[in-house]
Design an enzyme around this catalytic site. Structure first.
Site, PDB file in Angstrom:
ATOM      1  N   HIS A 207      69.925  15.566  -8.292  1.00  0.00           N
ATOM      2  CA  HIS A 207      69.326  14.027  -7.558  1.00  0.00           C
ATOM      3  C   HIS A 207      70.662  14.170  -6.396  1.00  0.00           C
ATOM      4  O   HIS A 207      71.797  14.660  -6.945  1.00  0.00           O
ATOM      5  CB  HIS A 207      69.964  13.252  -8.495  1.00  0.00           C
ATOM      6  CG  HIS A 207      68.866  13.319  -9.466  1.00  0.00           C
ATOM      7  ND1 HIS A 207      67.726  13.010  -9.377  1.00  0.00           N
ATOM      8  CD2 HIS A 207      69.530  13.758 -10.933  1.00  0.00           C
ATOM      9  CE1 HIS A 207      66.936  13.103 -10.870  1.00  0.00           C
ATOM     10  NE2 HIS A 207      67.100  13.833 -11.615  1.00  0.00           N
TER      11      HIS A 207
ATOM     12  N   ASP B   9      61.246  15.125 -13.703  1.00  0.00           N
ATOM     13  CA  ASP B   9      61.406  14.419 -11.959  1.00  0.00           C
ATOM     14  C   ASP B   9      61.917  15.225 -12.165  1.00  0.00           C
ATOM     15  O   ASP B   9      62.131  15.909 -10.589  1.00  0.00           O
ATOM     16  CB  ASP B   9      62.463  13.886 -12.185  1.00  0.00           C
ATOM     17  CG  ASP B   9      64.088  13.966 -13.607  1.00  0.00           C
ATOM     18  OD1 ASP B   9      63.464  14.777 -14.423  1.00  0.00           O
ATOM     19  OD2 ASP B   9      65.331  13.881 -13.014  1.00  0.00           O
TER      20      ASP B   9
ATOM     21  N   HIS C 120      71.835  17.928 -19.191  1.00  0.00           N
ATOM     22  CA  HIS C 120      71.064  17.055 -20.337  1.00  0.00           C
ATOM     23  C   HIS C 120      69.881  16.780 -21.291  1.00  0.00           C
ATOM     24  O   HIS C 120      69.842  15.909 -21.416  1.00  0.00           O
ATOM     25  CB  HIS C 120      70.891  15.609 -18.585  1.00  0.00           C
ATOM     26  CG  HIS C 120      70.163  14.321 -18.973  1.00  0.00           C
ATOM     27  ND1 HIS C 120      68.522  14.597 -18.524  1.00  0.00           N
ATOM     28  CD2 HIS C 120      70.271  13.534 -19.943  1.00  0.00           C
ATOM     29  CE1 HIS C 120      68.299  12.878 -19.116  1.00  0.00           C
ATOM     30  NE2 HIS C 120      69.300  12.595 -19.901  1.00  0.00           N
TER      31      HIS C 120
HETATM   32 FE1  FEO Z   1      67.223  15.307 -17.149  1.00  0.00          FE
HETATM   33 FE2  FEO Z   1      66.915  14.513 -13.756  1.00  0.00          FE
HETATM   34  O1  FEO Z   1      66.665  14.863 -15.104  1.00  0.00           O
END
Ligand code: FEO
Length: 399
Positions: free
Chosen positions: A224, A82, A145
């Site tokens: 995000h 992403d 993450h």
């Molecule tokens: Fe771990 Fe927004 O990807």
């Protein structure tokens, strides 16, 4: 989306994904955004890209500020696609030989995603890089993450580009905490509960490290959702609470049902809890997405799980939820099981086994009822709810 100048010479150039409703397994009813940041200094740096299908929109956004060919370097804070899916289009557009900064694990992981032999520059934790009048510092944040994750800190402006951390799946033209207000917090909570909960111990360490370093934060810019500029401390404080797995006098009764018997049991257990003053959320997995249930579990002291016995096992949605919850590693919870059955009745035993595997404190063997609960069966469920409430009180008093 029009680029937004978030500070002098620093722009958010990412995109909104208005229509995504499932983000690798959890529901994103408000869509999401893939934020990317352009810093225009003596050198021009792009921090992160977007999903592959939005790469041209990202390039169009950049072109509203500078000719993309003038970008001097790209910083990849995180390999997940992403944020890196747009790299091939971006690198092709700006020049394949431009430096691409990432962590050491980023170098390994990007190389496993993309065949191109880009001009990778793996950075050390704490390494600085000058853009002219501004300085970037790279901070490894492994497992937040992915193993490759890092933060990039802009010293002079005191801006932290935090990759996935402090994000929310939330698409909007309004891009700041002071504009969106407290409405954003349930989205931040859902994001933490479903993506970051299992890394709680690492998050606590990281926040302690940031405090020890005396890192000042005027703004936190995640990849995000909205940017925290009015009160970055608010989301940091929320992360501390969630990472410590501090729970409230709250219970989630999560279940599925075939012919409403297990549902009747769930509602009776919820009544017993409520009568003892516990905030309780009965949630049917036939109606609620697992990620919404997990969001409620985040601050619940007790999780009571119910399933009918189905083909000598658990109802599939309940198995799914238990697997999902186990992976996210909630700690310090009280658990209990219940369920109706026709002839074999294994479900309660199977749920208890799963909850024990998660190290939940099982405070009762659970309630099994054949076919349809009668008044006596309903009363047994109410009493189970009351017993759980008393155990919760003991836990809360002890902490
Ligand atoms: Fe771990 Fe927004 O990807």
């Amino acid at each position: 989306m029009k680029p937004i100048e978030i500070a002098k010479g620093i722009y958010e150039v990412g995109v909104n994904d208005w229509n995504i409703k499932d983000f690798h397994g959890h529901s994103t009813l408000m869509g999401s955004s893939y934020n990317a940041y352009l810093i225009v200094d003596e050198k021009i740096a792009l921090i992160d890209t977007v999903k592959k299908e939005f790469a041209d929109e990202l390039i169009d956004n950049i072109a509203q500020i500078v000719d993309p060919k003038k970008i001097d370097c790209v910083i990849s804070n995180h390999t997940e696609m992403d944020h890196s899916g747009g790299l091939p289009r971006v690198m092709h557009k700006i020049g394949e030989d431009k430096p691409l900064y990432c962590s050491k694990m980023g170098l390994k992981n990007l190389s496993r995603h993309f065949q191109q032999k880009w001009n990778y520059r793996a950075v050390e934790n704490g390494q600085e890089m000058s853009l002219g009048s501004r300085t970037l510092t790279f901070m490894e944040t492994r497992m937040l993450h992915w193993p490759d994750s890092m933060f990039t800190y802009l010293k002079e402006d005191r801006i932290l580009f935090s990759s996935d951390a402090f994000g929310q799946h939330y698409a909007a033209h309004e891009k700041f905490d002071d504009i969106v207000g407290d409405e954003i917090m349930p989205h931040a909570k859902k994001y933490f509960a479903n993506i970051l909960l299992l890394y709680s111990a690492l998050i606590i360490k990281l926040i302690n490290k940031i405090v020890e370093m005396g890192l000042e934060l005027n703004m936190i810019c995640p990849d995000h959702g909205i940017i925290w500029r009015k009160d970055p401390g608010k989301i940091v404080d929320a992360y501390v609470k969630w990472s410590k797995q501090e729970t409230e006098n709250k219970a989630v009764v999560v279940y599925d049902t075939m012919w409403h018997s297990t549902e009747k049991m769930a509602n009776a257990i919820a009544s017993g809890l409520s009568e003892e003053g516990v905030e309780v959320r009965p949630m049917s997995l036939g109606k609620w997405d697992r990620s919404n249930v997990m969001t409620e579990v985040l601050d619940a002291k007790a999780v009571i799980v119910g399933s009918p016995t189905f083909n000598n096992g658990l109802f599939p949605t309940v198995s799914d939820f238990l697997t999902y919850m186990k992976g996210l590693k909630p700690k310090n919870r009280i658990g209990a099981a219940f369920g109706s059955y026709g002839w074999s009745g294994e479900s309660v035993k199977l749920i208890n086994k799963e909850l024990e595997g998660m190290k939940f404190e099982i405070i009762d063997p659970g309630v099994r009822i054949q076919y349809v609960p009668d008044n006596e069966g309903i009363e047994a469920c109410v009493l189970l709810g009351k017993k759980i409430a008393r155990a919760m009180k003991r836990h809360i008093d002890a902490t």
